[in-house]
Design a protein around this motif. Structure first.
Motif, short mmCIF file in Angstrom:
data_model
loop_
_atom_site.label_atom_id
_atom_site.label_comp_id
_atom_site.label_asym_id
_atom_site.label_seq_id
_atom_site.Cartn_x
_atom_site.Cartn_y
_atom_site.Cartn_z
N GLU A 129 1.23 4.18 -3.00
CA GLU A 129 1.02 5.60 -2.77
C GLU A 129 2.19 6.42 -3.27
O GLU A 129 2.01 7.51 -3.83
N GLN A 155 2.26 6.26 -7.30
CA GLN A 155 1.19 7.02 -7.95
C GLN A 155 1.57 8.47 -8.23
O GLN A 155 0.98 9.12 -9.10
N THR A 173 0.84 -1.21 0.00
CA THR A 173 0.00 0.00 0.00
C THR A 173 0.87 1.25 0.00
O THR A 173 0.62 2.21 -0.76
#
Length: 337
Positions: free
Chosen positions: A86, A89, A82
């Motif tokens: 992040e 991105q 995760t």
């Protein structure tokens, strides 16, 4: 999976800022490099994470990079994945995942962002846009084990670590082999407590090992190292550290330190990306043949004949005449309740 050893000339600067031989200067980038980095721990842990962060900061200064840093993420694959997503991105030029605990997460996330370069330091995964840069701490750990085997009087030596990541397991295997190399009859007490940063827990483990006869303890910990330091100081048992030179930081406790500057892996990955030579699809390695990065430091109280023996063993490893194993099988020391 291919493996490419980093020649010492390709290293630019150490994490401590000392100049090293240079293959070629890093060319000025047309635009500032954007580097995102994930640390599954505290960047001020006086250990593995801090060394990596120091290498990152130095790289940013040398190649003029903008940094986006995430730290203290739980070392579980889902949480790491995760956090990596992040960071990716935001479309940085490079995502650095510091530590082998990122292997599985980086392997998955790199496929989701094919236009972003990923690197795992102390890792063993590769892909079209994924590389691993590894400092061979198992080689300095072998020397630590060899020293422990030479100096133990009880014939019992300890090894402590936290989470079971590949570099830590390889380090334990190297240490165990080093002990056996110089003292085949010595008993090894080895423990992975599950936490790199818990002082109270590491003190319990060290105290229990010492009570079981260990008269030298090798710690491969991060922020939790000081608990073991307290146990060793209270009992007069010398400790062998890792990552940085602990003999200069806590000289009354540490008799040696298996230095393996993980910051150099971070630095080299960023420098390679800036220079257009990022090694996607490769594992790049540096070991005892680059003593600025990997070595065993010893306190002044280590006898000269022992130093000579350790130097000879290091030379055998560098020459390829002595192999450092990556696996160890045996009974482990239980973590105290």
């Amino acid at each position: 999976m291919r493996s490419t050893r980093i020649d010492r000339r390709t290293l630019l600067l150490g994490a401590a800022g000392g100049a090293l031989p240079l293959l070629g200067s890093v060319p000025a980038a047309a635009a500032r490099l954007k580097v995102a980095a994930l640390f599954a721990g505290k960047i001020d842990d006086r250990g593995f994470m801090q060394a990596g962060h120091a290498g990152l900061k130095l790289a940013a200064a040398v190649v003029s990079a903008d940094l986006d840093v995430t730290q203290n993420v739980p070392p579980q694959p889902e949480a790491l994945a995760t956090a990596l997503r992040e960071l990716a991105q935001k479309k940085p030029d490079l995502v650095v995942a510091h530590g082998g605990q990122n292997n599985a997460a980086a392997k998955v996330v790199a496929t989701e962002f094919p236009d972003v370069a990923f690197v795992v330091t102390q890792g063993n995964v590769t892909g079209p846009n994924l590389a691993s840069y590894e400092v061979l701490q198992e080689q300095s750990a072998f020397l630590a084990g060899a020293l422990a085997g030479l100096i133990t009087k009880t014939g019992v030596v300890g090894h402590m670590s936290g989470i079971r990541v590949v570099p830590g397991l390889k380090g334990r295997a190297g240490y165990a082999a080093g002990v056996a190399h110089t003292n085949p009859t010595a008993k090894l007490l080895t423990n992975f407590s599950g936490n790199q940063d818990d002082d109270a827990l590491s003190k319990k483990v060290a105290t229990a090992m010492i009570a079981a006869g260990a008269d030298v303890v090798f710690t491969m910990l991060n922020a939790g190292r000081m608990g073991a330091v307290e146990a060793c100081r209270e009992t007069g048992v010398p400790q062998i550290g890792n990552v940085v030179d602990w003999t200069t930081i806590v000289p009354d406790v540490f008799i040696a330190s298996a230095c393996a500057d993980s910051g150099r892996a971070v630095f080299q990955a960023v420098a390679d990306k800036a220079a257009g030579r990022f090694a996607a699809g490769h594992i790049r390695q540096v070991g005892l043949d680059t003593p600025e990065a990997v070595r065993l430091t010893m306190a002044p109280r280590v006898p000269e004949d022992v130093r000579t023996r350790i130097a000879a063993i290091a030379a055998e490893i560098v020459a390829g005449r002595l192999a450092v194993p990556h696996d160890w099988r045996g009974e482990e020391f239980p973590t105290p309740a």
